[in-house]
Scaffold this active site. Sequence first.
Site, short mmCIF file in Angstrom:
data_model
loop_
_atom_site.label_atom_id
_atom_site.label_comp_id
_atom_site.label_asym_id
_atom_site.label_seq_id
_atom_site.Cartn_x
_atom_site.Cartn_y
_atom_site.Cartn_z
N LYS A 100 4.53 -65.02 51.03
CA LYS A 100 5.42 -65.40 52.13
C LYS A 100 4.82 -65.13 53.51
CE LYS A 100 9.52 -64.93 49.28
NZ LYS A 100 10.87 -64.33 49.12
N ASP B 61 15.78 -67.08 52.54
CA ASP B 61 16.13 -65.92 51.73
C ASP B 61 17.34 -65.18 52.27
OD1 ASP B 61 14.21 -66.08 49.70
OD2 ASP B 61 12.70 -65.03 50.90
N GLY C 132 12.62 -51.42 50.62
CA GLY C 132 11.42 -52.24 50.70
C GLY C 132 11.16 -52.72 52.11
N GLY D 294 7.67 -58.87 52.17
CA GLY D 294 8.15 -60.20 52.55
C GLY D 294 9.60 -60.45 52.20
N ASN E 184 11.33 -47.27 52.62
CA ASN E 184 10.10 -47.76 51.99
C ASN E 184 9.22 -46.58 51.64
OD1 ASN E 184 8.57 -50.21 51.27
ND2 ASN E 184 7.08 -49.47 52.78
N VAL F 26 6.65 -45.11 55.30
CA VAL F 26 7.69 -45.22 56.32
C VAL F 26 7.21 -46.01 57.53
CG1 VAL F 26 7.11 -43.05 57.50
CG2 VAL F 26 9.48 -43.91 57.53
N TYR G 49 15.99 -61.12 39.10
CA TYR G 49 17.00 -61.68 38.20
C TYR G 49 16.36 -61.93 36.84
CZ TYR G 49 14.59 -66.06 39.16
OH TYR G 49 13.63 -67.04 39.27
#
Length: 270
Positions: free
Chosen positions: A65, A101, A126, A129, A150, A153, A217
């Site tokens: 991305k 997104d 996170g 991307g 994250n 950091v 998913y």
Amino acid sequence: MDRYAVIGHPVEHSKSPLIHAAFAQQTGQQLEYGKVQAPLDGFVAIVTDLQEKGYRGVNVTVPFKFEAYSLATELTPRARDAGAVNTLTFTDGAIHGDNTDGVGLVRDILQNLAFTLAGKRVLLLGAGGAAEGVLAPLLEASPLSLCIANRTVDKAEAMAARVRPGQTSLDARGFDALADQEFDVVINATSSGLHNERLPLPSGLFAADALAYDMMYGRETPFMRYAREEGASRIADGLGMLVEQAAEAFYIWRRVRPDTAPVMAALRAA
């Protein structure tokens, strides 16, 4: 016939071809949609090849991305906000970059899950991307606070510095600084589910009636198991986000907005 594809690494698991075929059938659009696995060092070459072959556009997934953002010759405001691109459109030699997104995630949470974000304490896990793509739309939903966590950091801090938080309290921290924090919504935007990896998260993150949302998913992820063990009130995977972001990409390309509900139901039943 107009041709499109999804590009990623890995991409075998992608349901995007099924989704776009369903949208095309539903709306009477004539198109083909495939999937292409690009070598980790070969994204630009693959996109150039598809463009030269007459493809009209591509969706971009992990881990390309940021490269898609750099490749685009024109960017939408939401792509600029994201610093990442998941939808490319080829027009007269130009490459238009967009990011669907964030709108896909927010629509899934607000409409499909009927869960409000306004006034809520949100934790975004996170700083890659996937997280970049959803940060600005999450802030537009007016949560009370949003924390980016994250492993490193500095990446989270850099991401927070690139957006306008509005009235939302925005901060960034490492996973090790989440102890004694409580959230109404916890969104996993890391790729830990792809690697069957459990994130180093503390106990007690979920407030009463909290939503745990994993962008992955297809199966229960370690994050979803963690959320269940921790007593999260609602647990969702990213299938709804996938369908909603695909619907937005379909609209960008075809100027027709499909109905996502029957497509989601069919995918769940499959």
